[in-house]
Design a protein around this motif. Structure first.
Motif, PDB file in Angstrom:
ATOM      1  N   TYR A 159       0.833  -1.190   0.000  1.00 19.87           N
ATOM      2  CA  TYR A 159       0.000   0.000   0.000  1.00 19.87           C
ATOM      3  C   TYR A 159       0.872   1.247   0.000  1.00 19.87           C
ATOM      4  CZ  TYR A 159      -2.829   3.770   1.913  1.00 19.87           C
ATOM      5  OH  TYR A 159      -3.430   4.981   2.131  1.00 19.87           O
ATOM      6  N   ILE A 163       0.815   4.273  -2.833  1.00 20.76           N
ATOM      7  CA  ILE A 163       0.501   5.693  -2.714  1.00 20.76           C
ATOM      8  C   ILE A 163       1.717   6.563  -3.005  1.00 20.76           C
ATOM      9  CG2 ILE A 163      -1.384   5.239  -1.091  1.00 20.76           C
ATOM     10  CD1 ILE A 163       0.240   6.653   1.036  1.00 20.76           C
ATOM     11  N   LYS A 164       2.884   5.939  -3.011  1.00 21.09           N
ATOM     12  CA  LYS A 164       4.088   6.716  -3.325  1.00 21.09           C
ATOM     13  C   LYS A 164       4.353   6.814  -4.824  1.00 21.09           C
ATOM     14  CE  LYS A 164       7.795   5.859  -0.849  1.00 21.09           C
ATOM     15  NZ  LYS A 164       8.668   4.895  -0.179  1.00 21.09           N
ATOM     16  N   GLU A 165       3.691   5.973  -5.580  1.00 22.82           N
ATOM     17  CA  GLU A 165       3.958   5.950  -7.026  1.00 22.82           C
ATOM     18  C   GLU A 165       3.719   7.295  -7.698  1.00 22.82           C
ATOM     19  OE1 GLU A 165       1.665   2.729  -8.563  1.00 22.82           O
ATOM     20  OE2 GLU A 165       3.156   1.283  -7.860  1.00 22.82           O
TER      21      GLU A 165
ATOM     22  N   LEU B  18      -3.333  10.947   3.522  1.00 30.94           N
ATOM     23  CA  LEU B  18      -2.058  10.733   2.818  1.00 30.94           C
ATOM     24  C   LEU B  18      -2.286  10.346   1.361  1.00 30.94           C
ATOM     25  CD1 LEU B  18       0.183   8.803   5.372  1.00 30.94           C
ATOM     26  CD2 LEU B  18       0.424  11.172   4.612  1.00 30.94           C
ATOM     27  N   GLY B  19      -3.287   9.482   1.158  1.00 34.53           N
ATOM     28  CA  GLY B  19      -3.600   9.060  -0.199  1.00 34.53           C
ATOM     29  C   GLY B  19      -4.005  10.253  -1.073  1.00 34.53           C
ATOM     30  N   ALA B  22      -0.938  12.510  -1.861  1.00 32.52           N
ATOM     31  CA  ALA B  22       0.265  11.823  -2.333  1.00 32.52           C
ATOM     32  C   ALA B  22       0.794  12.428  -3.639  1.00 32.52           C
ATOM     33  CB  ALA B  22      -0.013  10.340  -2.521  1.00 32.52           C
ATOM     34  N   HIS B  23      -0.102  12.818  -4.508  1.00 30.78           N
ATOM     35  CA  HIS B  23       0.341  13.267  -5.838  1.00 30.78           C
ATOM     36  C   HIS B  23       0.253  14.764  -6.056  1.00 30.78           C
ATOM     37  CE1 HIS B  23       0.506   9.080  -6.753  1.00 30.78           C
ATOM     38  NE2 HIS B  23      -0.748   8.937  -6.354  1.00 30.78           N
TER      39      HIS B  23
END
Lengths: 165, 112
Positions: A159, A163-165, B18-19, B22-23
């Motif tokens: 996971y 989310i780091k991708e 966080l999700g 994230a981007h």
């Protein structure tokens, strides 16, 4: 199975389950194998029952450290669930400065299964947070597949990658 | 109380935050609108995330944005790796000890 971030570790021991369980549950045996290479273990307290503690010192090269387990569940000879942490002399959980990052406490679930005289031991680990409330939340999180989490930390690691991708 | 990354990700709301960030960095209010709980509760989670080093709050004009600092999450994978090494070493030691115990038993058995 041998994924890098898999937080389930399995090993087969050439010994009957009864014996393997025994060396996890008695102080004289724990003192012989528990502890990093080159260290000496001294057991201060071992109360092998749910709620009981295992409090010990590790001595190596002039240094001394305390460690602690708090047993949460014991099913002889199948399963031991315990919280592990570094500790002080009084048995309070403490953080250690020389391994960083490391959770204050880790919940470990060890299962013992026997087949043809050999014992398969599996350990699963998960960090426990400072408060019981947060511990419950961690449980909640591992129960919630919707969130992309499963019971083991490899899913957590996946996971995190996602989310780091 | 020391904050760490394990604490940060222990809570589902915090993981969701966080999700979301994230981007892209997001306006704080825009983040809180996605949740049913109060804005104050979301701020509290953001504060914890910030204290754990996973989020940064930036003022831009009149708006406040939060930005993810997700490289911090590597600490979790580092820990996973260390935990594995730790237990592999313990299992080696256990394996040796069990062999020792059983060979002693055998020797005693043969003596009779």
């Amino acid at each position: 199975m041998a994924k890098r971030n898999d937080l389930e570790i399995t090993r087969v021991f050439d010994a009957p389950r009864k014996l393997v369980f025994k060396v996890w549950s008695e102080a004289k045996h724990l003192a012989q194998w528990w502890g990093p290479k080159g260290s000496e273990i001294e057991v201060k307290t071992l109360e092998f029952r749910p709620g009981g503690i295992f409090h010990y010192t590790m001595s190596f090269g002039g240094g001394k450290m305390w460690g602690k387990f708090v047993y949460r569940e014991i099913v002889e000879p199948e399963k031991i669930v315990f919280a592990s942490s570094f500790a002080d002399e009084e048995g309070n959980s403490i953080r250690t400065s020389f391994i960083d990052p490391w959770p204050l406490e880790i919940l470990n679930t060890v299962t013992f299964t026997e087949s043809a005289g050999k014992t398969t031991l599996t350990i699963k680990g998960a960090p426990i947070n400072a408060t019981e409330e947060e511990y419950n939340k961690f449980e909640e999180m591992t129960a919630s597949m919707q969130q992309g989490f499963g019971g083991t930390l490899d899913q957590l690691a996946e996971y995190l990658l996602k989310i780091k991708e | 109380m020391r904050r760490d990354v394990f604490q940060a990700i222990a809570d589902p709301t915090r993981r969701e935050i966080l999700g979301m960030i994230a981007h892209k960095s997001l306006n704080i209010n825009a983040v809180s609108e996605n949740f049913d709980v109060s804005r104050a509760a979301i701020y509290k989670h953001m504060k914890i995330l910030a204290e754990c080093g996973l989020l940064e709050i930036k003022q831009q004009g009149r708006e406040r944005f939060c930005e993810g600092r997700l490289e911090k999450l590597n600490e979790v994978s580092d820990w996973v790796e260390q935990y594995r090494q730790f237990w592999e070493a313990r299992f080696d030691s256990l394996d040796n000890y069990l062999k020792e115990l059983q060979s002693k038993k055998k020797k005693h058995g043969k003596k009779k």
